[in-house]
Design a protein around this motif. Sequence first.
Motif, PDB file in Angstrom:
ATOM      1  N   GLN A 237       0.785  -1.232   0.000  1.00 35.15           N
ATOM      2  CA  GLN A 237       0.000   0.000   0.000  1.00 35.15           C
ATOM      3  C   GLN A 237       0.819   1.284   0.000  1.00 35.15           C
ATOM      4  O   GLN A 237       0.398   2.286  -0.554  1.00 35.15           O
ATOM      5  CB  GLN A 237      -0.937   0.011   1.209  1.00 35.15           C
ATOM      6  CG  GLN A 237      -1.990  -1.096   1.160  1.00 35.15           C
ATOM      7  CD  GLN A 237      -2.985  -0.994   2.285  1.00 35.15           C
ATOM      8  OE1 GLN A 237      -2.784  -0.247   3.246  1.00 35.15           O
ATOM      9  NE2 GLN A 237      -4.070  -1.742   2.178  1.00 35.15           N
ATOM     10  N   ARG A 260       0.658   5.972   0.251  1.00 29.38           N
ATOM     11  CA  ARG A 260      -0.575   5.186   0.161  1.00 29.38           C
ATOM     12  C   ARG A 260      -1.666   6.034  -0.495  1.00 29.38           C
ATOM     13  O   ARG A 260      -1.700   7.258  -0.318  1.00 29.38           O
ATOM     14  CB  ARG A 260      -0.993   4.796   1.579  1.00 29.38           C
ATOM     15  CG  ARG A 260      -2.192   3.859   1.693  1.00 29.38           C
ATOM     16  CD  ARG A 260      -2.418   3.540   3.179  1.00 29.38           C
ATOM     17  NE  ARG A 260      -3.417   2.518   3.410  1.00 29.38           N
ATOM     18  CZ  ARG A 260      -4.705   2.768   3.596  1.00 29.38           C
ATOM     19  NH1 ARG A 260      -5.164   4.001   3.561  1.00 29.38           N
ATOM     20  NH2 ARG A 260      -5.549   1.767   3.830  1.00 29.38           N
ATOM     21  N   ASP A 261      -2.557   5.400  -1.219  1.00 34.62           N
ATOM     22  CA  ASP A 261      -3.706   6.112  -1.786  1.00 34.62           C
ATOM     23  C   ASP A 261      -4.397   6.910  -0.665  1.00 34.62           C
ATOM     24  O   ASP A 261      -4.656   6.377   0.421  1.00 34.62           O
ATOM     25  CB  ASP A 261      -4.725   5.132  -2.365  1.00 34.62           C
ATOM     26  CG  ASP A 261      -4.222   4.443  -3.635  1.00 34.62           C
ATOM     27  OD1 ASP A 261      -3.000   4.396  -3.855  1.00 34.62           O
ATOM     28  OD2 ASP A 261      -5.073   3.945  -4.393  1.00 34.62           O
ATOM     29  N   GLY A 262      -4.689   8.156  -0.942  1.00 30.76           N
ATOM     30  CA  GLY A 262      -5.353   8.992   0.056  1.00 30.76           C
ATOM     31  C   GLY A 262      -4.391   9.617   1.045  1.00 30.76           C
ATOM     32  O   GLY A 262      -4.823  10.387   1.911  1.00 30.76           O
ATOM     33  N   ASN A 285      -5.183   9.971  -9.531  1.00 31.45           N
ATOM     34  CA  ASN A 285      -5.871   8.674  -9.444  1.00 31.45           C
ATOM     35  C   ASN A 285      -5.841   8.114  -8.033  1.00 31.45           C
ATOM     36  O   ASN A 285      -6.750   7.410  -7.623  1.00 31.45           O
ATOM     37  CB  ASN A 285      -5.228   7.663 -10.397  1.00 31.45           C
ATOM     38  CG  ASN A 285      -5.523   7.995 -11.848  1.00 31.45           C
ATOM     39  OD1 ASN A 285      -6.519   8.653 -12.151  1.00 31.45           O
ATOM     40  ND2 ASN A 285      -4.657   7.567 -12.749  1.00 31.45           N
ATOM     41  N   ARG A 286      -4.762   8.435  -7.302  1.00 28.66           N
ATOM     42  CA  ARG A 286      -4.606   7.860  -5.967  1.00 28.66           C
ATOM     43  C   ARG A 286      -4.872   8.871  -4.850  1.00 28.66           C
ATOM     44  O   ARG A 286      -4.648   8.579  -3.681  1.00 28.66           O
ATOM     45  CB  ARG A 286      -3.202   7.254  -5.841  1.00 28.66           C
ATOM     46  CG  ARG A 286      -2.908   6.204  -6.935  1.00 28.66           C
ATOM     47  CD  ARG A 286      -1.911   5.156  -6.509  1.00 28.66           C
ATOM     48  NE  ARG A 286      -0.542   5.598  -6.385  1.00 28.66           N
ATOM     49  CZ  ARG A 286       0.130   5.700  -5.232  1.00 28.66           C
ATOM     50  NH1 ARG A 286      -0.456   5.425  -4.093  1.00 28.66           N
ATOM     51  NH2 ARG A 286       1.380   6.096  -5.222  1.00 28.66           N
ATOM     52  N   ASN A 287      -5.346  10.044  -5.208  1.00 23.36           N
ATOM     53  CA  ASN A 287      -5.685  11.052  -4.196  1.00 23.36           C
ATOM     54  C   ASN A 287      -4.529  11.330  -3.231  1.00 23.36           C
ATOM     55  O   ASN A 287      -4.692  11.310  -2.004  1.00 23.36           O
ATOM     56  CB  ASN A 287      -6.936  10.631  -3.417  1.00 23.36           C
ATOM     57  CG  ASN A 287      -8.206  11.149  -4.050  1.00 23.36           C
ATOM     58  OD1 ASN A 287      -8.602  12.302  -3.864  1.00 23.36           O
ATOM     59  ND2 ASN A 287      -8.847  10.312  -4.870  1.00 23.36           N
TER      60      ASN A 287
ATOM     61  N   TYR B  94      -9.484   0.543   1.854  1.00 20.89           N
ATOM     62  CA  TYR B  94      -9.694   1.879   1.296  1.00 20.89           C
ATOM     63  C   TYR B  94     -11.154   2.305   1.447  1.00 20.89           C
ATOM     64  O   TYR B  94     -11.436   3.454   1.789  1.00 20.89           O
ATOM     65  CB  TYR B  94      -9.247   1.923  -0.168  1.00 20.89           C
ATOM     66  CG  TYR B  94      -7.749   1.754  -0.327  1.00 20.89           C
ATOM     67  CD1 TYR B  94      -6.883   2.763   0.080  1.00 20.89           C
ATOM     68  CD2 TYR B  94      -7.202   0.587  -0.838  1.00 20.89           C
ATOM     69  CE1 TYR B  94      -5.510   2.608  -0.037  1.00 20.89           C
ATOM     70  CE2 TYR B  94      -5.833   0.424  -0.962  1.00 20.89           C
ATOM     71  CZ  TYR B  94      -4.988   1.436  -0.561  1.00 20.89           C
ATOM     72  OH  TYR B  94      -3.626   1.294  -0.666  1.00 20.89           O
ATOM     73  N   ASP B  97     -11.777   3.481   4.767  1.00 15.96           N
ATOM     74  CA  ASP B  97     -11.265   4.848   4.954  1.00 15.96           C
ATOM     75  C   ASP B  97     -12.123   5.882   4.230  1.00 15.96           C
ATOM     76  O   ASP B  97     -11.828   7.079   4.289  1.00 15.96           O
ATOM     77  CB  ASP B  97      -9.845   4.971   4.376  1.00 15.96           C
ATOM     78  CG  ASP B  97      -8.807   4.238   5.217  1.00 15.96           C
ATOM     79  OD1 ASP B  97      -9.143   3.796   6.326  1.00 15.96           O
ATOM     80  OD2 ASP B  97      -7.660   4.118   4.759  1.00 15.96           O
ATOM     81  N   LEU B  99     -12.220   6.016   0.998  1.00 13.54           N
ATOM     82  CA  LEU B  99     -11.597   6.267  -0.308  1.00 13.54           C
ATOM     83  C   LEU B  99     -12.069   5.182  -1.298  1.00 13.54           C
ATOM     84  O   LEU B  99     -11.287   4.351  -1.761  1.00 13.54           O
ATOM     85  CB  LEU B  99     -10.078   6.297  -0.186  1.00 13.54           C
ATOM     86  CG  LEU B  99      -9.348   6.909  -1.394  1.00 13.54           C
ATOM     87  CD1 LEU B  99      -9.651   8.401  -1.505  1.00 13.54           C
ATOM     88  CD2 LEU B  99      -7.845   6.680  -1.293  1.00 13.54           C
ATOM     89  N   THR B 101     -12.793   5.227  -4.286  1.00 15.02           N
ATOM     90  CA  THR B 101     -12.189   5.244  -5.626  1.00 15.02           C
ATOM     91  C   THR B 101     -10.919   4.400  -5.692  1.00 15.02           C
ATOM     92  O   THR B 101     -10.442   4.102  -6.775  1.00 15.02           O
ATOM     93  CB  THR B 101     -11.855   6.684  -6.037  1.00 15.02           C
ATOM     94  OG1 THR B 101     -11.190   7.325  -4.941  1.00 15.02           O
ATOM     95  CG2 THR B 101     -13.121   7.451  -6.375  1.00 15.02           C
ATOM     96  N   SER B 102     -10.360   4.047  -4.553  1.00 19.19           N
ATOM     97  CA  SER B 102      -9.188   3.172  -4.531  1.00 19.19           C
ATOM     98  C   SER B 102      -9.573   1.747  -4.139  1.00 19.19           C
ATOM     99  O   SER B 102      -8.680   0.930  -3.874  1.00 19.19           O
ATOM    100  CB  SER B 102      -8.128   3.722  -3.570  1.00 19.19           C
ATOM    101  OG  SER B 102      -7.507   4.879  -4.109  1.00 19.19           O
ATOM    102  N   PRO B 296     -14.124  10.404  -4.253  1.00 19.27           N
ATOM    103  CA  PRO B 296     -14.842   9.237  -3.724  1.00 19.27           C
ATOM    104  C   PRO B 296     -16.300   9.616  -3.445  1.00 19.27           C
ATOM    105  O   PRO B 296     -16.730   9.700  -2.283  1.00 19.27           O
ATOM    106  CB  PRO B 296     -14.072   8.906  -2.444  1.00 19.27           C
ATOM    107  CG  PRO B 296     -13.505  10.217  -1.998  1.00 19.27           C
ATOM    108  CD  PRO B 296     -13.245  11.020  -3.251  1.00 19.27           C
TER     109      PRO B 296
END
Lengths: 347, 347
Positions: A237, A260-262, A285-287, B94, B97, B99, B101-102, B296
């Motif tokens: 992640q 990590r995403d977000g 794409n992964r915020n 995700y 969390d 999120l 979109t992930s 998201p």
Amino acid sequence: MRATAIHAPFDIRVEDVPDAAIRQPGDAVVRVVRACICGSDLWAYRGEAAREPGQRIGHEFLGVVEETGSEVSGLTAGDLVVAPFMWSDGVCEYCADGLTTSCVHGGFWGSVGSDGGQGEAVRVPFADATLVKLPAEALSDDRLLSALLALSDVMGTGHHAAIGAGVGPGTTVAVVGDGAVGLCGVLAAKRLGAERIIALGRHTARTDIARTFGATDVVAERGEAAVAAVRELTRGQGAHAVIEAVGTEQSMRTAVGITRDGGAIGYVGVPHGSGTGLDLGEMFNRNIALRGGVAPVRSYIPELLPDILSGAIDPSPVFDHAVDLEGVPGGYKAMDERTALKVIVKL
Amino acid sequence: MRATAIHAPFDIRVEDVPDAAIRQPGDAVVRVVRACICGSDLWAYRGEAAREPGQRIGHEFLGVVEETGSEVSGLTAGDLVVAPFMWSDGVCEYCADGLTTSCVHGGFWGSVGSDGGQGEAVRVPFADATLVKLPAEALSDDRLLSALLALSDVMGTGHHAAIGAGVGPGTTVAVVGDGAVGLCGVLAAKRLGAERIIALGRHTARTDIARTFGATDVVAERGEAAVAAVRELTRGQGAHAVIEAVGTEQSMRTAVGITRDGGAIGYVGVPHGSGTGLDLGEMFNRNIALRGGVAPVRSYIPELLPDILSGAIDPSPVFDHAVDLEGVPGGYKAMDERTALKVIVKL
């Protein structure tokens, strides 16, 4: 008085300059007790950042107030004080927001016409707002003086990165950069409750300090291999919070890859190079957020100082080499050749 | 059934396709009642985003549940539901969390092998987690259906930008982009308590909607002139929070230029172009943060839905042109030629 000036790339001299003196009623003159050399000073040293020939240098110092202007009310001669790496008026809208680095009357030590920190004394504008008083007892404690000196830049800058990266209790943090700021980022992350701290670095002496400061893992790889290694440690992640303390395109690319995403990157490495190293499509794409910049360390001193005085945090190990004022040119050489991590100047 | 497919740039067709059908026990089939065309659909239309010939298209829809798989527990045939622009499993880390979109099992409507929103029906994976139930009465309220359809993308995306930009009570907000997302960003900023909202745009029909949504000022200039105009309106400082809803290098450059020191850019315009438009040195010196990405929206529906049902916010004016399913190709043409702001498809 004696002070350090830069005349050309690799031409650092300690020389006679006019004595620091009160010019404005809000000024103080501080006799320097400790100063140090910053990784960002090396840019001027290496000619990567332009300087006027003879410009003064050094932006980190603590010392004893020698004289105050007529409007200074909170300080008196004899006070031990630490200076953040910029002065600020303390009253503008940005200062009110805590963003002292955007102060409308702010400035950098060593800018043209100003004293630098690597000298016997410094004229401090807006002294009441800029300087922070320290307990006089610290003067007789060499280790504590080193730790307190870190408040002038690297400790507050590491803290700024940790805040920008969103470090909090339970987070996994990764730190790109094993210089003094990166190491202070580790210390700041630990202080803010990070559960896991992954330090990226390949110099054992530095990663050993990182472990002392709270790093739970060390990744020696670079570039794509570093990204793979951090992902391996984080179930694929990446880290919630990434501290970027280098400022190159490659380090920024690594930072994005290990977030990590977000998550967020707290960046305090002064950007250099022609590109940003940012893949905005991947960040989108992964915020992944990017927060940081020049650290308003003045605002952080009241929060960090008690923890240094209590011993809860001790950034002093980042100073691994000491010189006296006349030894400053040798200090630059040692840092440039990476035989020293961060050089302290004892006056 | 009939559905929209894209065969080549500018070749959008409504054609016969296999009926949407349950494939997994967590699936539902939703009969589409309202769909719409997104600014990002135009990229495929214009050939700027690659698509397989015959790939389905459309990612915004609401409709009535027609059939559910054996493991769907929260929905039954006849329920009116809205779909966010991606499906998500609701249980991965995700999703936990927020999120979505992930999501490790997430995906986009209209991706290869999936139904698109611009068709008679859609197979919805992870239906319990993906879909949100709406009051059945809405079916007979044309305006309310439009407002609710905005939850599938543009309203949640505008909200994401506002959150990323740090909009809060008393803040000054600037919005770059006068498309449906930018306008929803205005509405979201107003809802979050912004004191002042500066909308950048030169199309009166759009800036009129912006004013209805809460914009207090409109700036028609572009580029450097827009930066100057926003600074003029903000005592030289710029806006605390900037919503970037375009995604070009120029719009990002403008966004950086109009952000106040210490402020943030919430970016939701899908980045396109070869560069980022970001001056990282300027962002560093002024401590400008960048936060955002693909929104998201699933996570935001529970917060935004009550305000749409109560009438506290009404994004429906972003739909200024309606077509039936067979009229979708004409809808693309109208949006491409900018004679329509956002096209709604009524089935």
